[in-house]
Design a protein around this motif. Structure first.
Motif, PDB file in Angstrom:
ATOM      1  N   SER A 335       0.828  -1.211   0.000  1.00 38.48           N
ATOM      2  CA  SER A 335       0.000   0.000   0.000  1.00 38.48           C
ATOM      3  C   SER A 335       0.860   1.258   0.000  1.00 38.48           C
ATOM      4  N   VAL A 336       1.991   1.188   0.701  1.00 34.39           N
ATOM      5  CA  VAL A 336       2.915   2.325   0.703  1.00 34.39           C
ATOM      6  C   VAL A 336       3.539   2.480  -0.681  1.00 34.39           C
ATOM      7  N   GLY A 337       3.977   1.379  -1.269  1.00 34.26           N
ATOM      8  CA  GLY A 337       4.594   1.438  -2.585  1.00 34.26           C
ATOM      9  C   GLY A 337       3.664   1.943  -3.662  1.00 34.26           C
ATOM     10  N   ALA A 338       2.372   1.628  -3.525  1.00 35.52           N
ATOM     11  CA  ALA A 338       1.376   2.058  -4.516  1.00 35.52           C
ATOM     12  C   ALA A 338       0.903   3.480  -4.270  1.00 35.52           C
ATOM     13  N   GLY A 339       1.315   4.097  -3.172  1.00 34.50           N
ATOM     14  CA  GLY A 339       0.927   5.472  -2.876  1.00 34.50           C
ATOM     15  C   GLY A 339      -0.359   5.604  -2.094  1.00 34.50           C
TER      16      GLY A 339
END
Length: 384
Positions: A335-339
């Motif tokens: 979720s962090v990587g996808a923004g």
């Protein structure tokens, strides 16, 4: 209280915790008051599985398997499980039933590069029933059990065997466990060769942001936000010794024309360094496809070659994990990587101590039990 071995498996991680009681209620309990309590419980559990029969040899067995072919590691009625298949192979080898105990009870769909079990075997003469013979050498055990395993589905294999003392327990003597999780990033459909081997996410992932999130989660914390509801561990406190994410070459990997030319040049001229600048393009982590120039000069994909995904591997290392902890951690990192989340969001979720604050966990198919570490006693010897 003696543990019921017929209980169905519900966790790939939580049940190998050193400070859990199998019959504890399914809710977070009070934190362990002192370390000595956990040590005493460990000694008690180990003593229960010590076999007083001096004619038995205990073997430590390392196995690899494709998790999607099994309903989990632990024995379950009317299901094909890792333990069930392994016990059947040993029965065919030694001619009598055996009990296999796993270090880590992986869930259905979770793979293992190296899970570890122990098993007690008594070697008796087939010509003279009742006559006890010297134990089999580890290499004999490895080859014989693999013979029966490969005659079946071929989705599980013994990779190492050692003789250990009768009180050496695969689960309670484990000092550390390492899990890997594979993610494939990109809009292209997942390859047939990667199906059920990784989590495919269509979004492009921000590696730097995910690494920052990892740093927040490393260390000793209350991981209640990363603990599934059915977790039976007494305490949500865990020490996460390592959590990182690395971009790697997607597999299977085949060299491109430029890479093959570079390799040929190195062979023909040993003075050429692979890392030196040449007229050929550098090797890319996320692609090996050949490209052409279109009519307008833009790069375009050569026909018949698949566009490769970017591949990331999350590594999580600790002595023990909570139920679904690794998959929940990966869900947050994705979720962090996808923004969708930021680093402050990760800290907020951790401090909330509630799984309701966490995003959905990652699927089982991308998770691999990579290694179980032991301090093996002197005198143990292994298969070659």
């Amino acid at each position: 209280m003696k543990k019921d071995q017929s209980q169905p498996l519900i966790s790939e991680t939580s049940k190998h915790s050193l400070d859990q009681r199998p019959d504890s209620p399914q809710r977070p309990a009070k934190f362990a008051k002192v370390n000595e309590d956990n040590i005493a419980e460990e000694k008690e559990l180990v003593s229960r599985t010590m076999n007083p029969n001096p004619r038995l040899q205990r073997y430590l067995i390392a196995i690899e398997y494709i998790g999607t072919r099994f309903a989990g590691a632990q024995q379950q009625p009317n299901c094909r499980t890792v333990v069930g298949v392994l016990e059947e192979a040993f029965k065919k080898f030694v001619g009598q039933p055996v009990s296999v105990f796993c270090s880590s009870r992986t869930d259905a769909g979770v793979h293992a590069l190296s899970n570890v079990c122990h098993v007690d075997v008594e070697r008796t003469s087939k010509r003279k029933p009742g006559e006890v013979l010297p134990p089999h050498e580890p290499l004999v055990v490895k080859r014989a059990v693999n013979h029966f395993l490969q005659k079946n589905e071929g989705d599980i294999m013994v990779i190492d065997v050692r003789c250990v003392p009768a009180d050496f327990h695969a689960r309670y003597k484990a000092q550390e466990r390492t899990y890997f999780y594979r993610l494939l990033s990109g809009p292209e459909p997942v390859s047939s060769f990667e199906r059920d081997r990784a989590w495919h996410v269509p979004e492009n992932l921000d590696l730097l942001a995910m690494q920052k999130a990892c740093n927040i989660l490393i260390g000793r914390h209350d991981f209640s936000s990363f603990r599934a509801a059915a977790c039976q561990a007494n305490s949500p406190i865990r020490t996460l010794d390592e959590l990182n994410i690395t971009e790697v070459v997607s597999t299977p990997y085949f060299p491109s024309i430029s890479e093959r030319l570079k390799s040929s040049n190195v062979i023909e001229d040993p003075t050429v360094s692979i890392g030196s600048d040449t007229n050929h393009s550098h090797i890319s982590l996320n692609t090996n496809e050949e490209k052409l120039e279109g009519p307008s000069g833009e790069a375009c994909q050569k026909f018949g070659l698949r566009r490769r995904h970017r591949c990331y591997v999350v590594t999580a290392r600790a002595r023990s994990f909570l139920y679904h902890q690794v998959r929940l951690l990966v869900g947050v990192l994705k979720s962090v990587g996808a923004g969708d989340l930021t680093a402050p969001d990760v800290k907020r979720i951790l401090e909330a101590k509630s799984i309701a604050e966490a995003p959905p966990m990652a699927p089982a198919c991308g998770l691999y039990l990579g290694h179980v570490k032991y301090d093996l006693p002197p005198g143990t010897y292994q298969s070659q």
